[in-house]
Design an enzyme around this catalytic site. Structure first.
Site, PDB file in Angstrom:
ATOM      1  N   LYS A 174     -14.071 -24.056  -3.075  1.00  0.00           N
ATOM      2  CA  LYS A 174     -13.286 -23.878  -1.944  1.00  0.00           C
ATOM      3  C   LYS A 174     -11.913 -24.126  -2.041  1.00  0.00           C
ATOM      4  O   LYS A 174     -10.809 -23.395  -1.337  1.00  0.00           O
ATOM      5  CB  LYS A 174     -13.671 -25.033  -0.852  1.00  0.00           C
ATOM      6  N   LYS A 242      -3.591 -30.071   4.114  1.00  0.00           N
ATOM      7  CA  LYS A 242      -4.443 -31.099   3.439  1.00  0.00           C
ATOM      8  C   LYS A 242      -5.020 -30.453   2.229  1.00  0.00           C
ATOM      9  O   LYS A 242      -4.994 -31.025   1.009  1.00  0.00           O
ATOM     10  CB  LYS A 242      -5.406 -31.754   4.185  1.00  0.00           C
TER      11      LYS A 242
END
Length: 293
Positions: A174, A242
């Site tokens: 990811k 983030k």
């Protein structure tokens, strides 16, 4: 599996809500918990079972899925006396869909094994559209046997589902995904601004370039929103920051240089500082059109 599994789901945000709805439509019984119950009211009205704590949810279900904001949120719900790992029934499957740190995924796996639980890190890509349509890309880390056991559930919410390796591999995949998106988002913004400056209809430009070598998910799905001035969050700016921060830290730990990622992170932090934290990632174009103070 479908006939005998109760699913617990923690996190009912933009994507979590759609994932839960798809699980319900597929016939699963879904128990839910989130910090703000009112945000889950629609799901409850549609048949989701509300649990008053993480512990009671873990005790009532066979498969527990989580999708929260930040690594510290993941730590809060998995660890401690009231967390998932210490309350889930032996033999249960725990699946974290949050984009988080690979090292944290490995720690969850280690502690899960000590409690006879099966853990998978399974972050997703596809945004609010993919969540609604059940077409998410799901990148999985963990044991083959656990992956195969929960695959029928994952197939309800996603289409491109690949076991990438052992615990933490899903998260690494990811992060690679987010690195690819980071620089691409800058290019998408510059493309639209350039087209407008040249006196072109940007929507017609998209019709020409989205099917060629320049094509990307962001160009096809987010560029039209930019052009329309639709900055509602399919994926929050703050959450992309983030993700990119974790990716940059991970790259640095491996001794890699990622200048495109660094530039994108810098621009998104500037965007957030101008009040766009809760906008969708497509709001980046505001930096290029001087729409911000």
């Amino acid at each position: 599996m479908q006939s005998k599994k109760n699913i617990g789901f923690i996190g009912t945000g933009v994507m979590g809500k759609s994932i839960i709805e798809n699980l319900q439509k597929a016939g699963f019984t879904v128990h839910i918990f989130t910090r703000t119950k009112i945000k889950a009211q629609t799901l409850i009205e549609n048949g989701a079972i509300w649990e008053n704590s993480i512990a009671t949810l873990a005790q009532a279900t066979d498969v527990i899925m989580t999708m929260v904001g930040y690594p510290n949120d993941v730590e809060d719900i998995y660890f401690g006396s009231n967390g998932i790992i210490n309350n889930a029934k032996p033999g249960s499957y725990i699946i974290d869909l949050t984009t988080s740190k690979p090292a944290l995924a490995k720690l969850i796996d280690q502690q899960a094994r000590s409690q006879q639980l099966h853990a998978l890190d399974a972050p997703v890509s596809g945004g609010d559209i993919g969540a609604k349509n059940g077409t998410l890309a799901i990148m999985v880390g963990g044991e083959q046997s656990a992956y195969e056991e929960v695959l029928p559930i994952l197939q309800v919410i996603g289409e491109n589902i690949i076991l990438q390796g052992e615990a933490g591999a899903g998260q690494h995949t990811k992060l690679a995904n987010q690195i690819a998106i980071a620089s691409n988002m800058i290019g998408v913004c510059e493309t639209i601004v350039y087209a407008k400056k040249a006196g072109l209809d940007p929507l017609k430009v998209l019709d020409s370039i989205t099917t060629g070598a320049a094509g990307s998910w962001s160009l096809s799905n987010l560029a039209p929103r930019m052009i329309k001035g639709d900055f509602a969050p399919g994926f929050f700016v703050k959450h992309f920051i983030k993700d990119m921060t974790i990716a940059l830290e991970s790259a640095q730990e491996m001794g890699l240089s990622t200048p495109g990622l660094e530039l994108s992170l810098q621009l998104y932090k500037e965007l957030a500082s101008k009040g766009e934290n809760d906008s969708g990632t497509q709001a980046l174009i505001k930096l290029f059109t001087n729409e911000l103070p």
